[in-house]
Design a protein around this motif. Structure first.
Motif, short mmCIF file in Angstrom:
data_model
loop_
_atom_site.label_atom_id
_atom_site.label_comp_id
_atom_site.label_asym_id
_atom_site.label_seq_id
_atom_site.Cartn_x
_atom_site.Cartn_y
_atom_site.Cartn_z
N SER A 1 0.84 -1.20 0.00
CA SER A 1 0.00 0.00 0.00
C SER A 1 0.87 1.24 0.00
O SER A 1 2.07 1.19 0.27
N GLY A 2 0.24 2.38 -0.31
CA GLY A 2 0.92 3.66 -0.21
C GLY A 2 1.60 4.14 -1.47
O GLY A 2 2.10 5.27 -1.52
N VAL A 3 1.67 3.28 -2.49
CA VAL A 3 2.29 3.66 -3.77
C VAL A 3 1.37 3.21 -4.89
O VAL A 3 0.96 2.04 -4.95
N LEU A 4 1.03 4.12 -5.80
CA LEU A 4 0.16 3.82 -6.94
C LEU A 4 0.83 4.32 -8.22
O LEU A 4 1.19 5.49 -8.32
N ASN A 5 1.04 3.40 -9.14
CA ASN A 5 1.71 3.74 -10.41
C ASN A 5 3.07 4.39 -10.18
O ASN A 5 3.47 5.31 -10.90
N GLY A 6 3.75 3.89 -9.14
CA GLY A 6 5.10 4.37 -8.86
C GLY A 6 5.18 5.69 -8.11
O GLY A 6 6.28 6.21 -7.91
N VAL A 7 4.03 6.21 -7.68
CA VAL A 7 4.00 7.51 -6.99
C VAL A 7 3.36 7.32 -5.61
O VAL A 7 2.33 6.65 -5.49
N THR A 8 3.96 7.92 -4.59
CA THR A 8 3.42 7.79 -3.24
C THR A 8 2.07 8.50 -3.14
O THR A 8 1.88 9.58 -3.69
N THR A 9 1.14 7.90 -2.40
CA THR A 9 -0.22 8.42 -2.32
C THR A 9 -0.47 9.27 -1.08
O THR A 9 -1.50 9.95 -1.00
N GLY A 10 0.43 9.20 -0.11
CA GLY A 10 0.21 9.91 1.15
C GLY A 10 -0.32 9.02 2.25
O GLY A 10 -0.28 9.38 3.43
N SER A 11 -0.85 7.84 1.89
CA SER A 11 -1.30 6.89 2.89
C SER A 11 -0.11 6.05 3.35
O SER A 11 0.96 6.07 2.73
N PRO A 12 -0.23 5.33 4.48
CA PRO A 12 0.90 4.53 4.97
C PRO A 12 1.45 3.59 3.90
O PRO A 12 0.70 2.91 3.20
N ILE A 13 2.77 3.58 3.77
CA ILE A 13 3.45 2.68 2.85
C ILE A 13 3.79 1.41 3.62
O ILE A 13 4.53 1.45 4.60
N SER A 14 3.22 0.28 3.18
CA SER A 14 3.54 -1.00 3.82
C SER A 14 4.27 -1.89 2.84
O SER A 14 3.95 -1.91 1.64
N MET A 15 5.26 -2.63 3.35
CA MET A 15 6.13 -3.43 2.49
C MET A 15 6.52 -4.71 3.22
O MET A 15 6.73 -4.70 4.43
N VAL A 16 6.61 -5.81 2.47
CA VAL A 16 7.07 -7.08 3.05
C VAL A 16 8.18 -7.67 2.17
O VAL A 16 8.23 -7.44 0.96
N ILE A 17 9.07 -8.43 2.83
CA ILE A 17 10.12 -9.18 2.15
C ILE A 17 10.03 -10.61 2.66
O ILE A 17 10.13 -10.85 3.87
N GLU A 18 9.83 -11.56 1.78
CA GLU A 18 9.73 -12.96 2.20
C GLU A 18 11.10 -13.50 2.62
O GLU A 18 12.12 -13.17 2.02
N ASN A 19 11.10 -14.32 3.68
CA ASN A 19 12.30 -15.07 4.06
C ASN A 19 12.23 -16.42 3.35
O ASN A 19 11.29 -17.19 3.55
N THR A 20 13.21 -16.70 2.50
CA THR A 20 13.14 -17.91 1.68
C THR A 20 14.26 -18.90 1.94
O THR A 20 14.24 -20.01 1.42
N ASN A 21 15.26 -18.51 2.74
CA ASN A 21 16.44 -19.38 2.92
C ASN A 21 16.82 -19.45 4.39
O ASN A 21 17.77 -18.82 4.83
N THR A 22 16.04 -20.19 5.16
CA THR A 22 16.28 -20.30 6.60
C THR A 22 16.65 -21.73 6.97
O THR A 22 16.13 -22.69 6.38
N LEU A 23 17.57 -21.86 7.92
CA LEU A 23 17.96 -23.16 8.47
C LEU A 23 17.78 -23.09 9.98
O LEU A 23 18.75 -22.98 10.73
N SER A 24 16.54 -23.14 10.41
CA SER A 24 16.24 -22.92 11.82
C SER A 24 16.81 -24.00 12.73
O SER A 24 17.00 -23.77 13.93
N GLY A 25 17.09 -25.19 12.18
CA GLY A 25 17.66 -26.27 12.99
C GLY A 25 19.01 -25.91 13.59
O GLY A 25 19.42 -26.47 14.62
N ASP A 26 19.72 -24.96 12.95
CA ASP A 26 21.01 -24.53 13.48
C ASP A 26 20.89 -23.84 14.82
O ASP A 26 21.89 -23.63 15.51
N TYR A 27 19.67 -23.45 15.20
CA TYR A 27 19.46 -22.67 16.41
C TYR A 27 18.70 -23.44 17.50
O TYR A 27 18.33 -22.87 18.52
N SER A 28 18.52 -24.76 17.29
CA SER A 28 17.69 -25.54 18.20
C SER A 28 18.26 -25.61 19.61
O SER A 28 17.51 -25.72 20.59
#
Length: 357
Positions: A68-95
């Motif tokens: 949200s917050g960006v339309l056609n590459g231009v900021t709209t003034g509303s809150p900009i929300s962004m996510v980045i997926e985690n795709t390479n985790t080895l959680s067993g290393d931390y058990s």
């Protein structure tokens, strides 16, 4: 847990290192700003893991997905929300780390504060992985600042005992800062990178790590920004910079070297140059009384060695309450400093835009 910064523009960071995703919400960002996403992605890639032998082997694309917050590459003034997926985790290393905290990490104090409910996988919410959303927010802020003629850049001032050439604090060029701000291994001197990489490689081969110093500068700032007492430019920047994991020191201008000076040496004298007030030196790093004085803003950040090392270290078992020797597994940076340069720049951009607005 507070993961929010900013007064006029607020940045809220969420997620854990090994959770499904990390991200941020930016509230109060100006409307009508056309975002150059190639520049945003370039900054994200400077920080991204797995791109260089000097960093962790964990590879993440770090592609921001704007909700949200960006339309056609231009900021709209509303809150900009962004996510980045985690795709390479080895959680067993931390058990094993739930019971045996890593020296130098947040594991033990977070265990006490949150009653053992903290996520220790990859450091959880304390991980340097959470700096990726900060770089995204800073990349947006940087574009607004550049339109106002404010340029930010940083370089690796020191890794271990190897030092780069420092900025001329009173004469920092925009060309140099622009060059540094796109360099994945940013140094002023072109021949120092090989020596720094040798120090990092030596630490890696010993299953150890090394720290360093990052020097950052911003030019084009007008005099009069900031405030005194508890609203100084130094305090606003320092609070945000200490939010970067592994940052253990911040100094402005000459910093601790002031202790070796007399007042006549430390003072930055004035002159009229081209019809304007100018400074003859810049020991104070562009800030006097907490307010910008028109000279380049220059400060340094100390970054400690990555605490996750494979060298056996003494720890304790929180379940048996007995001493234990811990050998940390997983994929970790032998030196976090090169990737942290873009994070320092991003924090600086976001704080300065917040102050200016």
């Amino acid at each position: 847990m507070s993961s929010v910064m900013g007064n006029n523009i607020k940045l809220s960071v969420f997620g854990e290192s090994h959770g499904e995703a990390i991200g941020c919400v930016i509230d109060g960002f100006p409307a009508g700003v056309e975002i150059d996403f190639e520049k945003v992605n370039a900054q994200m890639q400077r920080r991204a893991p797995g791109k260089d032998k000097a960093s962790t082997a964990r590879r993440e694309n770090d592609e921001p997905h704007i909700l949200s917050g960006v339309l056609n590459g231009v900021t709209t003034g509303s809150p900009i929300s962004m996510v980045i997926e985690n795709t390479n985790t080895l959680s067993g290393d931390y058990s094993d780390l739930k019971a045996v905290p890593r020296p130098g990490h947040s594991d033990y104090p977070a265990y006490v504060k949150y009653g053992g409910n903290n996520d220790i996988r990859g450091g959880g919410h304390f991980s340097g992985r959470l700096t990726a959303p900060i770089v995204f927010a800073g990349a947006l802020a940087r574009q607004v600042l550049e339109e106002k003629g404010i340029i930010i850049g940083a370089h690796i001032s020191r890794i271990g005992g190897v030092c780069d050439e420092n900025f001329d604090k009173n004469n920092v060029s925009s060309e140099l800062l622009k060059q540094l701000s796109v360099d994945p291994f940013a140094t002023v001197s072109t021949d120092i990178e090989t020596k720094m990489r040798a120090v990092i490689e030596n630490a890696r081969l010993k299953s150890d790590s090394v720290g360093g110093v990052i020097e950052c500068a911003a030019i084009g700032l007008p005099a009069g920004l900031g405030g005194n007492m508890f609203d100084t430019v130094e305090s606003r920047l320092s609070a945000a910079l200490f939010g970067i994991p592994a940052v253990k020191g911040v100094q402005f201008g000459a910093g601790f070297d002031f202790a070796k000076m007399c007042g006549s040496e430390a003072n930055d004298e004035y002159e009229i140059k081209n019809g304007e007030v100018s400074l003859l030196s810049n020991n104070n790093g562009g800030i006097l009384g907490g307010i910008t004085d028109g000279a380049p803003l220059v400060f340094s950040v100390a970054v400690k060695p990555t605490p996750s090392v494979s060298v056996p270290q003494k720890s304790v078992n929180l379940q048996t309450m007995e001493n234990e020797v811990l050998t940390v597994r997983g994929r970790h940076d032998p030196c976090i400093v090169p990737r942290a340069v873009s994070v320092v720049e991003a924090v600086t951009a976001f704080v300065l835009l917040d102050i200016i607005i």
